[in-house]
Motif scaffolding. Structure first.
Motif, PDB file in Angstrom:
ATOM      1  N   GLN A 159      20.813  54.774  20.574  1.00  0.00           N
ATOM      2  CA  GLN A 159      21.731  54.051  19.936  1.00  0.00           C
ATOM      3  C   GLN A 159      21.615  52.657  19.776  1.00  0.00           C
ATOM      4  OE1 GLN A 159      24.196  56.476  18.790  1.00  0.00           O
ATOM      5  NE2 GLN A 159      24.989  55.124  17.580  1.00  0.00           N
ATOM      6  N   ALA A 160      20.745  52.073  21.060  1.00  0.00           N
ATOM      7  CA  ALA A 160      20.517  50.622  21.017  1.00  0.00           C
ATOM      8  C   ALA A 160      19.276  50.303  20.356  1.00  0.00           C
ATOM      9  CB  ALA A 160      20.554  50.076  22.416  1.00  0.00           C
ATOM     10  N   GLY A 161      18.658  51.099  20.125  1.00  0.00           N
ATOM     11  CA  GLY A 161      17.315  50.813  19.233  1.00  0.00           C
ATOM     12  C   GLY A 161      16.190  50.685  20.098  1.00  0.00           C
ATOM     13  N   PHE A 162      15.977  51.186  21.394  1.00  0.00           N
ATOM     14  CA  PHE A 162      14.924  51.027  22.093  1.00  0.00           C
ATOM     15  C   PHE A 162      14.332  52.432  22.992  1.00  0.00           C
ATOM     16  CE2 PHE A 162      18.219  49.693  24.967  1.00  0.00           C
ATOM     17  CZ  PHE A 162      18.379  50.478  25.987  1.00  0.00           C
ATOM     18  N   ASP A 163      13.214  52.643  23.164  1.00  0.00           N
ATOM     19  CA  ASP A 163      12.686  53.900  23.902  1.00  0.00           C
ATOM     20  C   ASP A 163      12.676  53.698  25.516  1.00  0.00           C
ATOM     21  OD1 ASP A 163      12.305  55.197  21.512  1.00  0.00           O
ATOM     22  OD2 ASP A 163      10.368  53.978  21.228  1.00  0.00           O
ATOM     23  N   VAL A 164      12.702  54.658  26.110  1.00  0.00           N
ATOM     24  CA  VAL A 164      12.550  54.581  27.793  1.00  0.00           C
ATOM     25  C   VAL A 164      11.547  55.491  28.202  1.00  0.00           C
ATOM     26  CG1 VAL A 164      15.198  54.061  27.911  1.00  0.00           C
ATOM     27  CG2 VAL A 164      14.217  56.374  27.725  1.00  0.00           C
ATOM     28  N   GLU A 165      10.915  54.958  29.419  1.00  0.00           N
ATOM     29  CA  GLU A 165      10.015  55.742  30.056  1.00  0.00           C
ATOM     30  C   GLU A 165      10.646  56.105  31.428  1.00  0.00           C
ATOM     31  OE1 GLU A 165       5.446  55.382  31.909  1.00  0.00           O
ATOM     32  OE2 GLU A 165       6.111  54.485  30.061  1.00  0.00           O
ATOM     33  N   ILE A 166      10.743  57.203  32.040  1.00  0.00           N
ATOM     34  CA  ILE A 166      11.420  57.444  33.332  1.00  0.00           C
ATOM     35  C   ILE A 166      10.228  57.429  34.410  1.00  0.00           C
ATOM     36  CG2 ILE A 166      12.760  59.114  34.634  1.00  0.00           C
ATOM     37  CD1 ILE A 166      14.044  58.148  31.835  1.00  0.00           C
ATOM     38  N   ASN A 167      10.831  56.819  35.552  1.00  0.00           N
ATOM     39  CA  ASN A 167      10.401  56.604  36.742  1.00  0.00           C
ATOM     40  C   ASN A 167      10.805  56.818  37.846  1.00  0.00           C
ATOM     41  OD1 ASN A 167       7.779  54.229  35.782  1.00  0.00           O
ATOM     42  ND2 ASN A 167       9.503  53.719  34.720  1.00  0.00           N
ATOM     43  N   ASN A 168      10.155  57.827  38.878  1.00  0.00           N
ATOM     44  CA  ASN A 168      10.827  58.427  39.874  1.00  0.00           C
ATOM     45  C   ASN A 168      10.601  57.547  41.118  1.00  0.00           C
ATOM     46  OD1 ASN A 168      12.244  60.302  41.753  1.00  0.00           O
ATOM     47  ND2 ASN A 168      10.247  61.734  41.837  1.00  0.00           N
ATOM     48  N   LEU A 169      11.576  56.969  41.743  1.00  0.00           N
ATOM     49  CA  LEU A 169      11.465  56.231  43.038  1.00  0.00           C
ATOM     50  C   LEU A 169      12.419  56.542  43.958  1.00  0.00           C
ATOM     51  CD1 LEU A 169      10.845  54.314  40.336  1.00  0.00           C
ATOM     52  CD2 LEU A 169      11.090  52.263  42.007  1.00  0.00           C
ATOM     53  N   ALA A 204      14.344  45.552  20.997  1.00  0.00           N
ATOM     54  CA  ALA A 204      14.140  46.209  19.750  1.00  0.00           C
ATOM     55  C   ALA A 204      12.799  46.744  19.677  1.00  0.00           C
ATOM     56  CB  ALA A 204      14.496  45.398  18.608  1.00  0.00           C
ATOM     57  N   GLY A 205      12.941  48.198  19.536  1.00  0.00           N
ATOM     58  CA  GLY A 205      11.704  49.029  19.329  1.00  0.00           C
ATOM     59  C   GLY A 205      10.926  49.057  20.406  1.00  0.00           C
ATOM     60  N   LYS A 206      10.999  48.639  21.457  1.00  0.00           N
ATOM     61  CA  LYS A 206      10.350  48.447  22.752  1.00  0.00           C
ATOM     62  C   LYS A 206      10.671  49.618  23.592  1.00  0.00           C
ATOM     63  CE  LYS A 206       8.800  43.703  22.979  1.00  0.00           C
ATOM     64  NZ  LYS A 206       8.619  42.502  23.859  1.00  0.00           N
ATOM     65  N   THR A 207       9.646  50.024  24.595  1.00  0.00           N
ATOM     66  CA  THR A 207       9.830  51.078  25.531  1.00  0.00           C
ATOM     67  C   THR A 207      10.179  50.429  26.919  1.00  0.00           C
ATOM     68  OG1 THR A 207       8.116  52.553  24.697  1.00  0.00           O
ATOM     69  CG2 THR A 207       8.614  52.879  26.827  1.00  0.00           C
ATOM     70  N   LEU A 208      11.538  50.561  27.275  1.00  0.00           N
ATOM     71  CA  LEU A 208      11.690  49.920  28.773  1.00  0.00           C
ATOM     72  C   LEU A 208      11.802  51.022  29.790  1.00  0.00           C
ATOM     73  CD1 LEU A 208      15.139  48.036  27.534  1.00  0.00           C
ATOM     74  CD2 LEU A 208      12.583  47.465  27.590  1.00  0.00           C
ATOM     75  N   GLN A 209      11.287  50.439  30.971  1.00  0.00           N
ATOM     76  CA  GLN A 209      11.112  51.056  32.114  1.00  0.00           C
ATOM     77  C   GLN A 209      12.159  51.497  32.725  1.00  0.00           C
ATOM     78  OE1 GLN A 209       7.988  52.413  32.802  1.00  0.00           O
ATOM     79  NE2 GLN A 209       7.624  51.390  30.632  1.00  0.00           N
ATOM     80  N   VAL A 210      12.924  52.792  32.957  1.00  0.00           N
ATOM     81  CA  VAL A 210      14.037  53.167  33.550  1.00  0.00           C
ATOM     82  C   VAL A 210      13.548  54.044  34.867  1.00  0.00           C
ATOM     83  CG1 VAL A 210      16.010  54.982  33.504  1.00  0.00           C
ATOM     84  CG2 VAL A 210      14.983  53.772  31.425  1.00  0.00           C
ATOM     85  N   GLY A 211      14.238  53.291  36.043  1.00  0.00           N
ATOM     86  CA  GLY A 211      14.117  54.055  37.505  1.00  0.00           C
ATOM     87  C   GLY A 211      15.113  54.786  37.666  1.00  0.00           C
ATOM     88  N   MET A 212      15.046  55.988  38.370  1.00  0.00           N
ATOM     89  CA  MET A 212      15.512  56.939  38.849  1.00  0.00           C
ATOM     90  C   MET A 212      15.073  57.648  39.899  1.00  0.00           C
ATOM     91  SD  MET A 212      14.430  60.073  37.833  1.00  0.00           S
ATOM     92  CE  MET A 212      15.856  61.217  37.637  1.00  0.00           C
ATOM     93  N   ASP A 213      16.112  58.193  40.798  1.00  0.00           N
ATOM     94  CA  ASP A 213      15.548  58.950  42.096  1.00  0.00           C
ATOM     95  C   ASP A 213      15.893  60.623  41.675  1.00  0.00           C
ATOM     96  OD1 ASP A 213      15.277  60.627  44.532  1.00  0.00           O
ATOM     97  OD2 ASP A 213      16.243  59.040  45.822  1.00  0.00           O
ATOM     98  N   ALA A 214      14.857  61.096  41.537  1.00  0.00           N
ATOM     99  CA  ALA A 214      14.851  62.567  40.985  1.00  0.00           C
ATOM    100  C   ALA A 214      14.931  63.745  42.039  1.00  0.00           C
ATOM    101  CB  ALA A 214      13.168  63.143  40.425  1.00  0.00           C
ATOM    102  N   SER A 215      16.111  63.444  42.807  1.00  0.00           N
ATOM    103  CA  SER A 215      16.600  64.400  43.988  1.00  0.00           C
ATOM    104  C   SER A 215      18.221  64.593  43.846  1.00  0.00           C
ATOM    105  CB  SER A 215      16.120  63.861  45.514  1.00  0.00           C
ATOM    106  OG  SER A 215      16.578  62.741  45.844  1.00  0.00           O
ATOM    107  N   TYR A 216      18.608  63.920  42.628  1.00  0.00           N
ATOM    108  CA  TYR A 216      19.731  63.880  42.862  1.00  0.00           C
ATOM    109  C   TYR A 216      20.602  64.911  41.479  1.00  0.00           C
ATOM    110  CZ  TYR A 216      20.662  60.166  45.962  1.00  0.00           C
ATOM    111  OH  TYR A 216      20.443  59.350  47.294  1.00  0.00           O
ATOM    112  N   ALA A 217      20.145  65.934  41.682  1.00  0.00           N
ATOM    113  CA  ALA A 217      20.523  67.107  40.634  1.00  0.00           C
ATOM    114  C   ALA A 217      22.281  67.422  40.779  1.00  0.00           C
ATOM    115  CB  ALA A 217      20.003  68.391  40.816  1.00  0.00           C
TER     116      ALA A 217
END
Length: 257
Positions: free
Chosen positions: A68-78, A29-42
């Protein structure tokens, strides 16, 4: 110290522990969660050439679910093959990157409900007339990205010579350079790539290899976060936000479930 005083202190201690336990139930709740993705899949996830921001269907989707779920995200490229290990070590909270739900991955991470119906397909050079289906790849040189279901599918082809690349973009470049005969990858990414290929040197093969479901991954047994993601996903499908995002990136409405 009297027995009464000891009892009061013990009760206070248990009360404080109880409050701490309650707090742990709302870790996101109210936190920033770390989200991973590969930024080469357009168009699922890639980097805008001008702004350098990460954009795409997966990005918009996880941001809408998080809101909708009540948290923030930060995007990480891996690199794609590093996403699941990063979840297992706790360096990531969430992974969303055109990731297929399969038995092998499901033993390592938890998956949300499917958010996209995808499948594997083939890309060849535009002047290729020999490869019309997966059967025609026998004995050919095929490019895939490391750790992908495309790589798994390629290993089932008879006498195939597999070239694995860190990113799918590198695999496409090798195809254009003539180093391989074909690329096996997710159909929406294939279609987007060939559409954006201004040189018109590549094309997709009409016959798909299979059908697959994409999911959002979290660490094994992180049932609290998984439940919030599933709930948020269901809500944006119900309120129309999912359809808006889908139309934005694919130019058509999502299929009826």
């Amino acid at each position: 110290m009297s027995k009464k005083t000891v009892s009061v202190i013990l009760l206070l201690f248990l009360f404080i522990i109880g409050l701490a336990g309650c707090g742990k139930q709302e870790t996101t709740a109210g936190k920033t969660l770390q989200v991973g993705m590969d930024a080469s899949y357009a168009p699922f996830g890639f980097q805008d050439e001008k702004t350098k921001d990460y954009i795409g269907f997966d990005i918009d989707l996880i941001k809408a679910v998080a809101k909708q779920a009540g948290f923030d995200v930060e995007i990480n490229n891996l690199n794609f093959d590093g996403l699941i290990p990063a979840l297992q070590t706790g360096n990531l909270d969430i992974a969303i990157s055109d990731m297929t739900i399969d038995d092998d991955r499901s033993q390592k991470v938890e998956f949300s409900q499917s958010y996209y119906k995808a499948g594997l397909g083939i890309v060849v050079r535009a002047n290729n007339t020999d490869i019309k289906s997966v059967a025609d790849l026998a004995g050919k040189n095929v490019a895939v990205s490391i750790g992908s279901t495309g790589a798994e599918a390629a290993r089932k082809i008879e006498n195939v010579k597999i070239r694995e690349f860190n990113t799918i973009a590198d695999a496409f470049l090798e195809l254009k350079a003539g180093g391989v005969d074909a690329v096996i990858n997710d159909i929406p990414v294939n279609e987007y790539y060939t559409l954006q290929d201004k040189s018109k040197e590549t094309k997709t093969v009409d016959t798909p290899i299979n059908s697959e479901d994409l999911g959002i991954a979290v660490a094994k047994n992180n049932t609290e976060l998984l439940a919030k993601i599933d709930k948020g996903l269901a809500e944006i499908k119900q309120n129309g936000e999912y359809e808006k995002i889908y139309v934005k990136w694919f130019g058509k409405k999502p299929p009826v479930e």
